[in-house]
Design a protein around this motif. Structure first.
Motif, PDB file in Angstrom:
ATOM      1  N   ARG A  19     -10.934 143.398  77.972  1.00 32.65           N
ATOM      2  CA  ARG A  19     -11.432 142.118  78.465  1.00 32.65           C
ATOM      3  C   ARG A  19     -12.514 141.606  77.530  1.00 32.65           C
ATOM      4  NH1 ARG A  19     -11.007 140.546  84.061  1.00 32.65           N
ATOM      5  NH2 ARG A  19      -9.398 141.797  85.087  1.00 32.65           N
ATOM      6  N   ASP A  20     -12.423 140.327  77.216  1.00 22.56           N
ATOM      7  CA  ASP A  20     -13.428 139.695  76.379  1.00 22.56           C
ATOM      8  C   ASP A  20     -13.394 138.200  76.687  1.00 22.56           C
ATOM      9  OD1 ASP A  20     -14.929 138.501  74.253  1.00 22.56           O
ATOM     10  OD2 ASP A  20     -14.551 140.277  73.017  1.00 22.56           O
ATOM     11  N   PRO A  21     -14.528 137.626  77.073  1.00 26.03           N
ATOM     12  CA  PRO A  21     -14.534 136.197  77.415  1.00 26.03           C
ATOM     13  C   PRO A  21     -14.045 135.302  76.288  1.00 26.03           C
ATOM     14  CG  PRO A  21     -16.614 137.234  78.047  1.00 26.03           C
ATOM     15  CD  PRO A  21     -15.852 138.246  77.253  1.00 26.03           C
ATOM     16  N   VAL A  22     -14.127 135.768  75.050  1.00 27.95           N
ATOM     17  CA  VAL A  22     -13.736 134.921  73.918  1.00 27.95           C
ATOM     18  C   VAL A  22     -12.247 134.614  73.913  1.00 27.95           C
ATOM     19  CG1 VAL A  22     -13.234 136.712  72.193  1.00 27.95           C
ATOM     20  CG2 VAL A  22     -14.216 134.540  71.465  1.00 27.95           C
ATOM     21  N   VAL A  23     -11.424 135.459  74.556  1.00 27.45           N
ATOM     22  CA  VAL A  23      -9.978 135.217  74.527  1.00 27.45           C
ATOM     23  C   VAL A  23      -9.516 134.278  75.635  1.00 27.45           C
ATOM     24  CG1 VAL A  23      -9.660 137.523  73.568  1.00 27.45           C
ATOM     25  CG2 VAL A  23      -9.192 137.139  75.986  1.00 27.45           C
ATOM     26  N   GLN A  24     -10.368 133.998  76.599  1.00 31.95           N
ATOM     27  CA  GLN A  24      -9.958 133.085  77.670  1.00 31.95           C
ATOM     28  C   GLN A  24      -9.818 131.677  77.099  1.00 31.95           C
ATOM     29  OE1 GLN A  24     -11.109 133.860  81.430  1.00 31.95           O
ATOM     30  NE2 GLN A  24      -9.996 132.111  82.230  1.00 31.95           N
ATOM     31  N   PRO A  25      -8.672 131.031  77.293  1.00 33.93           N
ATOM     32  CA  PRO A  25      -8.496 129.674  76.755  1.00 33.93           C
ATOM     33  C   PRO A  25      -9.584 128.717  77.254  1.00 33.93           C
ATOM     34  CG  PRO A  25      -6.389 130.567  77.424  1.00 33.93           C
ATOM     35  CD  PRO A  25      -7.418 131.551  77.873  1.00 33.93           C
ATOM     36  N   ARG A  26     -10.050 127.866  76.350  1.00 34.94           N
ATOM     37  CA  ARG A  26     -11.063 126.875  76.720  1.00 34.94           C
ATOM     38  C   ARG A  26     -10.452 125.776  77.586  1.00 34.94           C
ATOM     39  NH1 ARG A  26     -15.219 126.854  72.848  1.00 34.94           N
ATOM     40  NH2 ARG A  26     -15.488 129.000  72.070  1.00 34.94           N
ATOM     41  N   SER A  27      -9.194 125.451  77.307  1.00 30.27           N
ATOM     42  CA  SER A  27      -8.470 124.457  78.097  1.00 30.27           C
ATOM     43  C   SER A  27      -7.066 124.986  78.362  1.00 30.27           C
ATOM     44  CB  SER A  27      -8.361 123.117  77.365  1.00 30.27           C
ATOM     45  OG  SER A  27      -9.615 122.491  77.246  1.00 30.27           O
ATOM     46  N   VAL A  28      -6.562 124.710  79.557  1.00 31.53           N
ATOM     47  CA  VAL A  28      -5.189 125.055  79.912  1.00 31.53           C
ATOM     48  C   VAL A  28      -4.476 123.777  80.325  1.00 31.53           C
ATOM     49  CG1 VAL A  28      -3.691 126.409  81.412  1.00 31.53           C
ATOM     50  CG2 VAL A  28      -5.884 127.347  80.670  1.00 31.53           C
ATOM     51  N   VAL A  29      -3.376 123.501  79.660  1.00 35.92           N
ATOM     52  CA  VAL A  29      -2.597 122.293  79.931  1.00 35.92           C
ATOM     53  C   VAL A  29      -1.313 122.711  80.639  1.00 35.92           C
ATOM     54  CG1 VAL A  29      -1.429 120.304  78.924  1.00 35.92           C
ATOM     55  CG2 VAL A  29      -3.576 121.127  77.917  1.00 35.92           C
ATOM     56  N   TYR A  30      -1.253 122.420  81.928  1.00 36.45           N
ATOM     57  CA  TYR A  30      -0.064 122.747  82.727  1.00 36.45           C
ATOM     58  C   TYR A  30       0.837 121.526  82.803  1.00 36.45           C
ATOM     59  CZ  TYR A  30      -2.077 127.122  84.565  1.00 36.45           C
ATOM     60  OH  TYR A  30      -2.581 128.387  84.705  1.00 36.45           O
ATOM     61  N   ASP A  31       2.041 121.678  82.266  1.00 39.55           N
ATOM     62  CA  ASP A  31       3.034 120.604  82.277  1.00 39.55           C
ATOM     63  C   ASP A  31       4.305 121.143  82.913  1.00 39.55           C
ATOM     64  OD1 ASP A  31       4.953 118.697  81.759  1.00 39.55           O
ATOM     65  OD2 ASP A  31       4.408 118.401  79.667  1.00 39.55           O
ATOM     66  N   PRO A  32       4.561 120.811  84.184  1.00 45.14           N
ATOM     67  CA  PRO A  32       5.742 121.366  84.860  1.00 45.14           C
ATOM     68  C   PRO A  32       7.053 121.050  84.164  1.00 45.14           C
ATOM     69  CG  PRO A  32       4.268 120.333  86.445  1.00 45.14           C
ATOM     70  CD  PRO A  32       3.746 119.979  85.082  1.00 45.14           C
ATOM     71  N   THR A  33       7.108 119.972  83.392  1.00 43.17           N
ATOM     72  CA  THR A  33       8.371 119.637  82.724  1.00 43.17           C
ATOM     73  C   THR A  33       8.747 120.685  81.674  1.00 43.17           C
ATOM     74  OG1 THR A  33       7.357 118.243  81.012  1.00 43.17           O
ATOM     75  CG2 THR A  33       7.961 117.168  83.086  1.00 43.17           C
ATOM     76  N   LEU A  34       7.763 121.410  81.145  1.00 40.09           N
ATOM     77  CA  LEU A  34       8.070 122.451  80.158  1.00 40.09           C
ATOM     78  C   LEU A  34       8.858 123.597  80.781  1.00 40.09           C
ATOM     79  CD1 LEU A  34       4.866 122.871  77.964  1.00 40.09           C
ATOM     80  CD2 LEU A  34       6.799 121.314  77.675  1.00 40.09           C
ATOM     81  N   THR A  35       8.751 123.773  82.096  1.00 40.12           N
ATOM     82  CA  THR A  35       9.440 124.890  82.746  1.00 40.12           C
ATOM     83  C   THR A  35      10.840 124.514  83.232  1.00 40.12           C
ATOM     84  OG1 THR A  35       8.543 124.383  84.952  1.00 40.12           O
ATOM     85  CG2 THR A  35       7.210 125.788  83.516  1.00 40.12           C
ATOM     86  N   LEU A  36      11.242 123.263  83.086  1.00 39.58           N
ATOM     87  CA  LEU A  36      12.556 122.837  83.572  1.00 39.58           C
ATOM     88  C   LEU A  36      13.697 123.569  82.870  1.00 39.58           C
ATOM     89  CD1 LEU A  36      12.028 118.976  83.918  1.00 39.58           C
ATOM     90  CD2 LEU A  36      12.378 120.612  85.781  1.00 39.58           C
ATOM     91  N   SER A  37      13.484 123.920  81.606  1.00 40.21           N
ATOM     92  CA  SER A  37      14.544 124.595  80.847  1.00 40.21           C
ATOM     93  C   SER A  37      14.473 126.117  80.955  1.00 40.21           C
ATOM     94  CB  SER A  37      14.468 124.188  79.370  1.00 40.21           C
ATOM     95  OG  SER A  37      13.216 124.564  78.818  1.00 40.21           O
ATOM     96  N   LEU A  38      13.529 126.625  81.726  1.00 39.66           N
ATOM     97  CA  LEU A  38      13.402 128.074  81.894  1.00 39.66           C
ATOM     98  C   LEU A  38      14.626 128.588  82.664  1.00 39.66           C
ATOM     99  CD1 LEU A  38      11.179 130.207  81.208  1.00 39.66           C
ATOM    100  CD2 LEU A  38      10.372 129.928  83.568  1.00 39.66           C
ATOM    101  N   PRO A  39      15.412 129.502  82.066  1.00 38.56           N
ATOM    102  CA  PRO A  39      16.610 129.982  82.761  1.00 38.56           C
ATOM    103  C   PRO A  39      16.262 130.582  84.124  1.00 38.56           C
ATOM    104  CG  PRO A  39      16.574 130.725  80.476  1.00 38.56           C
ATOM    105  CD  PRO A  39      15.223 130.136  80.753  1.00 38.56           C
TER     106      PRO A  39
END
Length: 368
Positions: A144-164
């Motif tokens: 665990r290291d705080p430096v690896v936590q993303p500064r911003s997270v962009v959730y776009d449900p359309t990206l998961t539409l093609s997930l089998p």
């Protein structure tokens, strides 16, 4: 149920943008907000097409695309990615994809201390944790290291539409595992319990809808919302037997990540349930079922997911050495971790039958 009056909860800084189309419309804005001018986009080979749309949206802020992320983040892959960052003169990274891509982005952040933006396309939840993992010589190390936590997270449900559908199901149950294990962690808190219950309920409702209608954007959005909550629970608590088992099975034996979580979860819950009554109570409410391990096992089977480690390629001869390895490292768990007990869990998961909290947790027979 009595109130848990003693707890510690640490709020981790994170900014979340959640909306359809956000991968293209919001990622450049998040980069600008962080003052980043040269971003390396990282992804896996399967997600390269989507990652290129994000790279194109970044325009002049994109310093290149590195499409070499692989499962469990082999250390040699991390080395090459760090070289790519330095060669591009990047001042940050954007990880586009599932846990492998985000894991590689975290490895870059760990080595370089550069900021990371995550654009998830699965339900892995890695984007909401400060946990990193690297695999070297058949061993997966995590930290665990705080430096690896993303500064911003962009959730776009359309990206998961093609997930089998098969990956949708196993990725979703992987998210459920994060919430379930957080509920019996030594540092669980009332806030984590609330997020875990809502996350499990939302994911358990979304997955059957997606199995029948993979392009249902409402169900995709609900599943991604659930993954956010479940990942947040994992990021706020200490991992136990479930995650340790999956790290060994993946790092040492090469088993696929989400599928392994899916198979193992009911058996670890059956093993830990007698020592984790509060966690079981929450999961019963969330799933609307009295027998939580059986409900999760049924869910996986109903949706066509694998239900045995044998299906995933584990040899029965590997059960005992894997159990010895898992039991040989200290970590928190509500029930005492012993090689015999872990062997019982692994043997039950290898066979894939209905989970039984009494019949297999003490390793009652030798592998043939």
């Amino acid at each position: 149920m009595t109130f848990q009056e003693r707890f510690t909860y640490e709020t981790r800084p994170a900014r979340v943008v959640f909306r359809p189309g956000a991968a293209v419309s919001a990622t450049p804005d998040e980069a600008a907000r962080l003052g980043l001018r040269r971003l390396l986009v990282v992804c896996g080979s399967r997600g390269e097409r989507v990652a290129r749309t994000v790279a194109d949206a970044l325009g002049d802020r994109c310093a290149g695309l590195h499409a070499e992320a692989r499962m469990h983040v082999p250390v040699e892959d991390a080395d090459r990615a760090v070289e790519a960052v330095r060669a591009a003169g990047a001042d940050g990274c954007v990880a586009v994809g599932g846990g492998s891509a985000i894991g590689l982005g975290k490895a870059i952040a760990l080595r370089t201390r550069l900021p990371l933006i995550a654009v998830p396309s699965t339900y892995s939840g890695s984007e909401m944790t400060p946990v990193w993992g690297l695999t070297e010589h058949g061993t997966k190390r995590t930290g665990r290291d705080p430096v690896v936590q993303p500064r911003s997270v962009v959730y776009d449900p359309t990206l998961t539409l093609s997930l089998p559908v098969p990956l949708t199901v196993t990725s979703g149950i992987n998210a459920l595992a994060h919430a379930a294990e957080a509920l019996y962690a030594p540092d669980v808190s009332p806030l984590v319990s609330v997020m875990a219950e809502e996350g499990v309920r939302a994911m358990a409702e979304a997955l059957p809808r997606l199995a029948g209608d993979p392009e249902n954007l409402d169900a995709r959005s609900r599943a991604l919302y659930a993954a956010w909550l479940c990942g947040t629970c994992l990021g706020a608590t200490t991992m136990g037997l479930h995650h340790k088992l999956c790290h060994v099975l993946g790092g040492t034996y090469g088993l696929p990540h989400a599928e392994t979580h899916t198979v193992v979860l009911p058996y670890v819950l059956a093993h830990n349930a007698p020592a984790a009554p509060r966690a079981v109570t929450v999961l019963r409410r969330a799933l609307g079922a009295d027998d939580v391990p059986r409900a999760l096992w049924d869910l996986a089977g109903r949706l066509g997911a694998p239900r045995s480690l044998a299906e995933l390629g584990l040899a029965e001869a590997d059960v005992t050495p894997a159990a010895t390895r898992v039991a040989g490292e200290p970590y928190a768990n509500p029930r005492e971790v012993t090689a015999q007990g872990v062997r019982g869990v692994l043997l039950a998961a290898y066979e894939g039958g209905p989970p039984d909290s009494g019949s297999r947790t003490e390793g009652d027979r030798e592998p043939s």
